[in-house]
Motif scaffolding. Structure first.
Motif, mmCIF file in Angstrom:
data_model
loop_
_atom_site.group_PDB
_atom_site.id
_atom_site.type_symbol
_atom_site.label_atom_id
_atom_site.label_comp_id
_atom_site.label_asym_id
_atom_site.label_seq_id
_atom_site.Cartn_x
_atom_site.Cartn_y
_atom_site.Cartn_z
ATOM 1 N N PRO A 1 33.478 6.449 23.943
ATOM 2 C CA PRO A 1 33.941 7.704 24.548
ATOM 3 C C PRO A 1 35.435 7.632 24.862
ATOM 4 N N TYR A 2 36.077 8.780 24.801
ATOM 5 C CA TYR A 2 37.511 8.859 25.099
ATOM 6 C C TYR A 2 37.821 8.210 26.446
ATOM 7 N N GLU A 3 36.949 8.465 27.442
ATOM 8 C CA GLU A 3 37.204 7.979 28.794
ATOM 9 C C GLU A 3 37.121 6.458 28.900
ATOM 10 N N GLU A 4 36.521 5.807 27.901
ATOM 11 C CA GLU A 4 36.347 4.353 27.967
ATOM 12 C C GLU A 4 37.220 3.605 26.962
ATOM 13 N N LYS A 5 38.142 4.326 26.312
ATOM 14 C CA LYS A 5 38.926 3.670 25.262
ATOM 15 C C LYS A 5 39.866 2.604 25.817
ATOM 16 N N GLY A 6 40.123 2.667 27.128
ATOM 17 C CA GLY A 6 40.983 1.663 27.746
ATOM 18 C C GLY A 6 40.489 0.244 27.571
ATOM 19 N N GLU A 7 39.175 0.091 27.325
ATOM 20 C CA GLU A 7 38.610 -1.245 27.101
ATOM 21 C C GLU A 7 39.215 -1.913 25.877
ATOM 22 N N PHE A 8 39.665 -1.110 24.924
ATOM 23 C CA PHE A 8 40.193 -1.655 23.671
ATOM 24 C C PHE A 8 41.670 -1.357 23.447
ATOM 25 N N ALA B 1 35.202 16.221 18.063
ATOM 26 C CA ALA B 1 33.999 16.879 17.548
ATOM 27 C C ALA B 1 33.939 18.321 18.046
ATOM 28 N N PRO B 2 33.056 19.141 17.453
ATOM 29 C CA PRO B 2 32.906 20.520 17.943
ATOM 30 C C PRO B 2 32.555 20.581 19.432
ATOM 31 N N THR B 3 31.925 19.531 19.950
ATOM 32 C CA THR B 3 31.553 19.508 21.370
ATOM 33 C C THR B 3 32.706 19.067 22.275
ATOM 34 N N SER B 4 33.842 18.666 21.697
ATOM 35 C CA SER B 4 34.960 18.187 22.520
ATOM 36 C C SER B 4 35.565 19.297 23.369
ATOM 37 N N GLN B 5 35.583 20.516 22.872
ATOM 38 C CA GLN B 5 36.001 21.720 23.587
ATOM 39 C C GLN B 5 37.263 21.516 24.435
ATOM 40 N N ASN B 6 37.138 21.549 25.768
ATOM 41 C CA ASN B 6 38.333 21.498 26.616
ATOM 42 C C ASN B 6 38.974 20.119 26.663
ATOM 43 N N ARG B 7 38.410 19.135 25.933
ATOM 44 C CA ARG B 7 39.001 17.801 25.882
ATOM 45 C C ARG B 7 39.882 17.629 24.653
ATOM 46 N N ILE B 8 39.890 18.609 23.754
ATOM 47 C CA ILE B 8 40.606 18.465 22.488
ATOM 48 C C ILE B 8 42.087 18.186 22.725
ATOM 49 N N ALA B 9 42.720 18.986 23.580
ATOM 50 C CA ALA B 9 44.157 18.828 23.832
ATOM 51 C C ALA B 9 44.455 17.446 24.419
ATOM 52 N N MET B 10 43.617 17.023 25.353
ATOM 53 C CA MET B 10 43.813 15.733 26.017
ATOM 54 C C MET B 10 43.698 14.582 25.013
ATOM 55 N N ILE B 11 42.690 14.637 24.154
ATOM 56 C CA ILE B 11 42.492 13.588 23.144
ATOM 57 C C ILE B 11 43.655 13.593 22.156
ATOM 58 N N ALA B 12 44.053 14.788 21.720
ATOM 59 C CA ALA B 12 45.122 14.906 20.725
ATOM 60 C C ALA B 12 46.438 14.345 21.246
ATOM 61 N N LYS B 13 46.758 14.604 22.507
ATOM 62 C CA LYS B 13 48.031 14.156 23.077
ATOM 63 C C LYS B 13 48.174 12.639 23.042
ATOM 64 N N GLU B 14 47.062 11.923 23.132
ATOM 65 C CA GLU B 14 47.114 10.463 23.191
ATOM 66 C C GLU B 14 46.723 9.815 21.862
ATOM 67 N N ALA B 15 46.529 10.620 20.825
ATOM 68 C CA ALA B 15 46.034 10.095 19.552
ATOM 69 C C ALA B 15 47.087 9.257 18.843
ATOM 70 N N GLU B 16 46.609 8.356 17.982
ATOM 71 C CA GLU B 16 47.503 7.524 17.163
ATOM 72 C C GLU B 16 46.881 7.329 15.791
ATOM 73 N N GLY B 17 47.728 7.058 14.812
ATOM 74 C CA GLY B 17 47.238 6.892 13.439
ATOM 75 C C GLY B 17 46.951 8.235 12.806
ATOM 76 N N PHE B 18 45.698 8.675 12.908
ATOM 77 C CA PHE B 18 45.314 10.029 12.546
ATOM 78 C C PHE B 18 44.124 10.423 13.407
ATOM 79 N N ILE B 19 43.838 11.698 13.469
ATOM 80 C CA ILE B 19 42.685 12.181 14.224
ATOM 81 C C ILE B 19 41.555 12.479 13.244
ATOM 82 N N TYR B 20 40.395 11.942 13.544
ATOM 83 C CA TYR B 20 39.197 12.172 12.738
ATOM 84 C C TYR B 20 38.476 13.378 13.339
#
Length: 259
Positions: free
Chosen positions: A126-133, A149-168
């Motif tokens: 999960p996005y919230e636990e990525k700090g482990e790695f 994913a389609p269920t990411s909804q209001n988390r999309i912007a937050m995930i995108a801002k911290e993304a690296e490499g590419f977004i799946y």
């Protein structure tokens, strides 16, 4: 620009997935070479796991065949070492957190750097636990690739801002597998991604035909295909490489044509 970013630098990217060790690692290596020779811009190597929760029956079957055949993470690392003697195409691992925990995260990621793996996709992280790695990935120069994913909804912007490499971008609900039609409103998902990052995004899950690949690459920066390639390998076994190459060539042409 990261090596993964370079995969998207020359237009729409075609990303090919194979399960390592199905039916054996020699075949996996041959299929990777065939994919690269026929235009694949990035390779996803699946490290088999006994409970691949994101996978449908096609890739589940490939995982089972590979594990039954005796594939191990160390053997996969050795295969990549050999591939890297002459292949410079970006490559990422796709696997599950248990695989890395059981191997040892520091040991796993330090080996990734040694064998020049460029990124890591963990569908069950999960996005919230990525700090482990995340810190370890950064220490060893491995991009931790985010999924939206389609269920990411209001988390999309937050995930995108911290993304690296590419977004799946996951095209649809459920598990991997070919689909006759993709109905998710992907345009709005990609729009939010574009508003929050310049990192490229590619769409996967369910893509199997040139028409689907063309459409998905038209909406995003590229198309990811796994189950359709794994089906070819299941059908042709150790003779699969030329068939994989021909398929990748057709899909790459479709992706390019939407420019």
């Amino acid at each position: 620009m990261s090596k993964i970013g370079a995969a998207f630098a020359n237009g729409k990217a075609f990303i090919a997935f194979v399960t390592c060790g199905d039916p054996d690692l020699e075949t996996t290596a041959a299929c990777v070479r065939a994919a690269v020779d026929n235009g694949a811009d990035l390779i996803e190597l699946g490290i088999p796991f006994s409970d691949p929760t994101a996978e449908g029956p096609v890739i589940q079957g490939a995982n089972l065949r590979a594990l039954t055949g005796g594939v191990t993470t160390d053997k996969i690392f050795d295969m990549v070492r050999k591939l890297r003697q002459d292949i410079q195409t970006p490559m990422v691992f796709m696997t599950y957190t248990n695989v890395i925990f059981s191997y040892g995260a520091e040991r796993f990621l330090s080996t990734c750097r040694e064998i020049e793996m460029d990124g890591l996709i963990l569908p069950d992280l999960p996005y919230e636990e990525k700090g482990e790695f995340l810190d370890s990935c950064h220490s060893y120069g491995v991009d931790l690739i985010s999924l939206i994913a389609p269920t990411s909804q209001n988390r999309i912007a937050m995930i995108a801002k911290e993304a690296e490499g590419f977004i799946y971008v996951v095209s649809s609900l459920g598990v991997t597998g070919t689909r006759s039609e993709i109905k998710t409103d992907l345009t709005s998902i990609v729009e939010v991604i574009r508003q929050n990052t310049e990192i490229p995004c590619a769409i996967g899950f369910g893509i199997s035909t040139p028409e689907q690949a063309r459409k998905m690459a038209g909406l995003s920066d590229g198309a990811i295909v796994g189950s359709a390639i794994v089906k070819i390998i299941e059908k042709y076994g150790r003779e699969a490489a030329p068939y994989v190459g021909a398929y990748v060539r057709e899909m790459k042409e479709a992706v390019k044509s939407c420019l």
